[in-house]
Design an enzyme around this catalytic site. Structure first.
Site, PDB file in Angstrom:
ATOM      1  N   GLU A   1       0.616  -1.275  -0.660  1.00 37.12           N
ATOM      2  CA  GLU A   1      -0.415  -0.264  -0.323  1.00 37.12           C
ATOM      3  C   GLU A   1       1.439   1.103  -0.108  1.00 37.12           C
ATOM      4  O   GLU A   1       0.234   2.307   0.629  1.00 37.12           O
ATOM      5  CB  GLU A   1      -0.876  -0.237   1.238  1.00 37.12           C
TER       6      GLU A   1
HETATM    7  C1  LIG Z   1       2.644  -9.939   0.022  1.00 29.52           C
HETATM    8  C2  LIG Z   1       2.247  -8.749  -0.684  1.00 29.52           C
HETATM    9  C3  LIG Z   1       0.811  -8.061  -1.326  1.00 29.52           C
HETATM   10  C4  LIG Z   1       0.646  -7.506  -1.736  1.00 29.52           C
HETATM   11  N1  LIG Z   1      -0.387  -7.119  -2.769  1.00 29.52           N
HETATM   12  C5  LIG Z   1      -0.832  -5.415  -3.501  1.00 29.52           C
HETATM   13  C6  LIG Z   1      -1.907  -5.877  -4.604  1.00 29.52           C
HETATM   14  O1  LIG Z   1      -3.003  -6.961  -4.172  1.00 29.52           O
HETATM   15  N2  LIG Z   1      -1.857  -5.081  -5.205  1.00 29.52           N
HETATM   16  C7  LIG Z   1      -0.835  -4.255  -5.586  1.00 29.52           C
HETATM   17  O2  LIG Z   1      -0.877  -3.694  -7.004  1.00 29.52           O
HETATM   18  N3  LIG Z   1       0.635  -4.394  -5.249  1.00 29.52           N
HETATM   19  C8  LIG Z   1       0.557  -5.196  -4.216  1.00 29.52           C
HETATM   20  N4  LIG Z   1       1.307  -5.229  -3.686  1.00 29.52           N
HETATM   21  C9  LIG Z   1       2.684  -4.865  -4.181  1.00 29.52           C
HETATM   22  C10 LIG Z   1       3.311  -3.626  -3.178  1.00 29.52           C
HETATM   23  O3  LIG Z   1       2.651  -2.464  -3.084  1.00 29.52           O
HETATM   24  C11 LIG Z   1       4.454  -3.058  -3.874  1.00 29.52           C
HETATM   25  O4  LIG Z   1       5.568  -4.241  -3.544  1.00 29.52           O
HETATM   26  C12 LIG Z   1       4.875  -1.891  -2.682  1.00 29.52           C
HETATM   27  O5  LIG Z   1       4.043  -0.574  -3.559  1.00 29.52           O
HETATM   28  C13 LIG Z   1       6.947  -0.805  -3.158  1.00 29.52           C
HETATM   29  O6  LIG Z   1       6.809  -1.447  -4.957  1.00 29.52           O
HETATM   30  P1  LIG Z   1       7.489  -2.303  -5.346  1.00 29.52           P
HETATM   31  O7  LIG Z   1       8.059  -3.376  -3.890  1.00 29.52           O
HETATM   32  O8  LIG Z   1       8.122  -2.359  -6.436  1.00 29.52           O
HETATM   33  O9  LIG Z   1       9.610  -1.632  -4.579  1.00 29.52           O
HETATM   34  P2  LIG Z   1      10.179  -0.263  -4.883  1.00 29.52           P
HETATM   35  O10 LIG Z   1       9.433  -0.105  -5.921  1.00 29.52           O
HETATM   36  O11 LIG Z   1      10.831  -1.326  -5.882  1.00 29.52           O
HETATM   37  O12 LIG Z   1      10.999   0.340  -3.831  1.00 29.52           O
HETATM   38  C14 LIG Z   1      11.747  -0.432  -3.476  1.00 29.52           C
HETATM   39  C15 LIG Z   1      12.768   0.635  -2.387  1.00 29.52           C
HETATM   40  O13 LIG Z   1      12.948   2.014  -2.830  1.00 29.52           O
HETATM   41  C16 LIG Z   1      12.114   3.038  -1.883  1.00 29.52           C
HETATM   42  N5  LIG Z   1      11.466   4.543  -2.893  1.00 29.52           N
HETATM   43  C17 LIG Z   1      11.740   3.668  -4.336  1.00 29.52           C
HETATM   44  N6  LIG Z   1      11.240   4.698  -4.869  1.00 29.52           N
HETATM   45  C18 LIG Z   1      10.964   5.830  -3.681  1.00 29.52           C
HETATM   46  C19 LIG Z   1      11.360   7.129  -3.843  1.00 29.52           C
HETATM   47  N7  LIG Z   1      11.002   7.987  -4.806  1.00 29.52           N
HETATM   48  N8  LIG Z   1      11.486   8.077  -2.843  1.00 29.52           N
HETATM   49  C20 LIG Z   1      12.298   7.327  -1.406  1.00 29.52           C
HETATM   50  N9  LIG Z   1      12.289   5.772  -1.445  1.00 29.52           N
HETATM   51  C21 LIG Z   1      11.540   4.934  -2.870  1.00 29.52           C
HETATM   52  C22 LIG Z   1      10.986   1.834  -1.946  1.00 29.52           C
HETATM   53  O14 LIG Z   1      10.754   3.041  -0.085  1.00 29.52           O
HETATM   54  C23 LIG Z   1      11.693   0.317  -1.045  1.00 29.52           C
HETATM   55  O15 LIG Z   1      12.548   1.199  -0.316  1.00 29.52           O
HETATM   56  C24 LIG Z   1       2.118  -6.790  -2.692  1.00 29.52           C
HETATM   57  C25 LIG Z   1       3.195  -6.778  -1.775  1.00 29.52           C
HETATM   58  C26 LIG Z   1       3.435  -7.589  -1.747  1.00 29.52           C
HETATM   59  C27 LIG Z   1       5.413  -7.817  -1.308  1.00 29.52           C
END
Ligand SMILES: Cc1cc2nc3c(=O)[nH]c(=O)nc-3n(C[C@H](O)[C@H](O)[C@H](O)COP(=O)(O)OP(=O)(O)OC[C@H]3O[C@@H](n4cnc5c(N)ncnc54)[C@H](O)[C@@H]3O)c2cc1C
Length: 596
Positions: free
Chosen positions: A438
């Site tokens: 989220e």
């Molecule tokens: C169990 C689970 C359930 C989920 N359920 C859903 C769902 O139902 N629907 C859905 O659409 N998604 C879902 N997600 C996805 C989830 O919302 C994303 O994993 C999350 O938004 C982070 O994206 P990412 O994993 O690509 O991390 P990334 O975006 O790659 O981030 C990696 C790190 O970089 C940091 N970061 C990235 N950009 C910035 C910035 N601009 N400034 C500062 N820090 C930054 C982040 O804070 C994080 O620490 C789920 C994920 C999991 C693991």
């Protein structure tokens, strides 16, 4: 591993902090009388404690499984979900026009705390459905509303949120899924990952809300549109028709919430999944924000819920585990560990932070009701601004604390906490996702600083600081040491939050990177200070009731003492975040990438 909903604490937070009475006086909420609210809470507590909580362990051990394209949920889940539908639990806060009960979001948030504490892996299906309903309700066409809302509100169908793609997580501007117009609908193709309850066997249809791009859409977030893509198409008669072109390709293996199927979803392998545009093309992300605000409050509530669950278990363990003599006694016999000062410190820390979260969570939920129903639209707009400001704080601060508290729960168990059989470890594993999904907590802090505080130069936050100061004034007139100590801490908290807010509001314009480097400490300071403020209000209310002999004195005294513990032990280190939040920008980029 039992769970008992803390009904007395919940009622107190609802009435004395969040202002249930004022909410039920709003036009449209008259039916949320004290008796009705009590009856809902009692019944929900039974279902959570006797129905959901016992399934939590198997949910973790067995989890959800993908077999021949079908996701089988953990043992007992389909059965209890049926009870939810039959009991009308999904419909609590929704519009009566579509079969909802039109109850306040405040009540829904309280009940949500019970579901999530009892069984987070199960609770997620309810949480996502609630968000999807909210998005369709706000932005769907009349036809979409009448087709989808009644069955989603009853819970016969569930909703999902399909945003994430392998290359597009925090940065949704990078998403690639496509939607091509085809008569009265669109054909959607693409892969989504991490989709919670993207496929399961508990409901007869699943209504996916999918973000995708139309062919001529501009790059970036302004080219993203929102589509309703149901698992089964719905005929003009409302009956389920053909299977849509979408499937769950695999399930992720995860650290926690094993019961919640996290699906890789493929749309359009056979030419394109039928999708219906919500609202206008290019506005998808802003519509999704409606859902995200709702879901972010719920995820914050998950942080509170898992903390409460971990606390209950740790307190029970501490009362029965016998180890070492009592330092305050001459007797040589070992006593239960609840007699040791450090164990007490851990339990009090858990308890005080939980009460602060509950106060702020319910206060925010009451704000949603105020913004929806307040007859003076100017006042409603101000309340909405406050809710918008608080949502990232609730999401991030609560979920960070959920992790810390679940970890403290393990610590109280000693070695047994590290062993799966006790169940304390499950709470810690389950809690770990909360600061990630989220919108990660880093993204929440970015939202707080870069959008919410920047938008009005800190005005909404400073209005809250003014309210903190008027509570401190009220405390001046109150008797006793406890309230005096709380007042001193509250004044310091108001000063620190004011200073920090002014610094952030100014830095976000002058030096964005410095402001962002301090955004997480700022969020922590704000959450802890606002939690302290609401606990001070709770202590005032408890004191007044004690003076009027209105209620159980033990319970009310505990409220005052817990607020004092928070004020003297939890607040001061959090206020010391003021230094780090200003300093971080000076050194975060001091090392080169190669040096990291
Ligand atoms: C169990 C689970 C359930 C989920 N359920 C859903 C769902 O139902 N629907 C859905 O659409 N998604 C879902 N997600 C996805 C989830 O919302 C994303 O994993 C999350 O938004 C982070 O994206 P990412 O994993 O690509 O991390 P990334 O975006 O790659 O981030 C990696 C790190 O970089 C940091 N970061 C990235 N950009 C910035 C910035 N601009 N400034 C500062 N820090 C930054 C982040 O804070 C994080 O620490 C789920 C994920 C999991 C693991």
């Amino acid at each position: 591993m039992t769970y008992t909903a803390p009904l007395a604490d919940m009622r107190f937070a609802l009435r004395e902090v969040a202002g249930l009475q004022q909410i039920s006086a709003l036009p449209g909420y008259e039916h949320a009388t004290d008796d009705t609210v009590d009856a809902v809470l009692e019944e929900a507590a039974k279902l959570a404690g006797n129905g959901l909580a016992p399934l939590n362990r198997d949910g973790d051990k067995v989890g959800a499984k993908l077999e021949n394209g079908v996701v089988r949920t953990a043992p007992g889940f389909a059965g209890i979900y049926k009870e939810f539908v039959e009991g009308g639990w999904n419909s609590l806060p929704f519009d009566p026009e579509f079969g909802g009960q039109g109850m306040p979001w405040l009540l829904a948030a309280t009940v949500q705390e019970m579901w999530q504490a009892a069984n987070m892996g199960f609770g997620l299906v309810l949480l996502l459905n609630q968000g999807a309903i909210d998005a369709i309700h706000h932005h769907g066409s009349a036809d979409q509303k009448s087709t989808f809302l009644p069955r989603m509100i009853s819970g016969e169908w569930t909703g999902t949120m399909n945003l994430t793609e392998p290359q597009a997580g925090s940065d949704l501007a990078q998403l690639k899924s496509r939607a091509v117009k085809n008569g009265d609908h669109y054909l959607v193709t693409g892969q989504k990952i991490f989709i919670t309850y993207g496929e399961h066997d508990m409901a007869e249809n699943i209504v996916h809300l999918v973000l995708a791009r139309t062919p001529d859409a501009p790059a970036g977030v302004r080219g993203i549109s929102l589509f309703i893509v149901p698992k089964f198409l719905v005929g003009a008669d409302g009956k389920l028709a053909a299977r849509n072109d979408l499937r769950c390709v695999s399930l992720e293996h995860k650290l926690g919430i094993h019961a919640s199927p996290t699906c890789v979803m493929s749309f359009g392998d056979d030419g394109g999944a039928v999708g219906y545009l919500v609202g206008e093309e290019g506005r998808g992300l802003s519509y999704m924000f409606t859902m995200m605000n709702n879901a972010r409050l719920s995820v914050g509530i998950q942080g509170l819920a898992i903390a409460e669950r971990a606390y209950q278990q740790a307190a029970a363990f501490a009362k029965q585990r016998v180890q070492s003599k009592d330092d305050g006694s001459d007797k040589a016999q070992p006593v239960s560990i609840v007699h040791h000062a450090d164990v007490r410190r851990m339990l009090m820390t858990m308890r005080a932070q939980i009460e602060a979260m509950r106060a702020l969570g319910y206060y925010t939920a009451a704000g949603i009701d105020g913004a929806l129903k307040h007859p003076d639209r100017g006042a409603a707009k101000k309340i909405q601004d406050r809710v918008d400001l608080l949502i990232p704080i609730v999401k991030a601060w609560f979920t960070d604390l959920g992790n810390e508290i679940a970890s403290t729960g393990v610590q109280i168990h000693g070695g047994m906490g590290f062993i799966e059989e006790t169940g304390a470890a499950q709470h810690l594993r389950d809690a770990r996702i909360l600061p990630i999904y989220e919108g990660t907590n880093g993204i929440q802090a970015r939202d707080l600083v870069g959008r919410k505080v920047a938008k009005d130069g800190g005005e909404t936050m400073l209005a809250l600081v003014a309210e903190m100061r008027s509570t401190a004034e009220e405390l001046k007139a109150a008797p006793g040491d406890d309230l005096a100590a709380i007042r001193t801490a509250l004044e310091a908290a108001a000063d620190a939050l004011e200073d920090a807010t002014k610094w952030v509001a100014q830095s976000v314009k002058a030096d964005l990177v410095a402001a962002l480097a301090g955004s997480v400490p700022f969020l922590r300071l704000a959450g802890t200070a606002l939690g302290g403020w609401l606990l001070a209000r709770s202590a005032l209310a408890a004191q007044a009731k004690l003076a009027g002999r209105d209620g159980d004195p033990d319970f009310l005294e505990a409220k005052v003492v817990t607020a004092r513990f928070y004020a003297e032990v939890i607040l001061p280190p959090a206020l010391a975040q003021l230094g780090p939040l200003k300093a971080a920008g000076r050194t975060v980029f001091a090392l080169s990438e190669a040096q990291l």
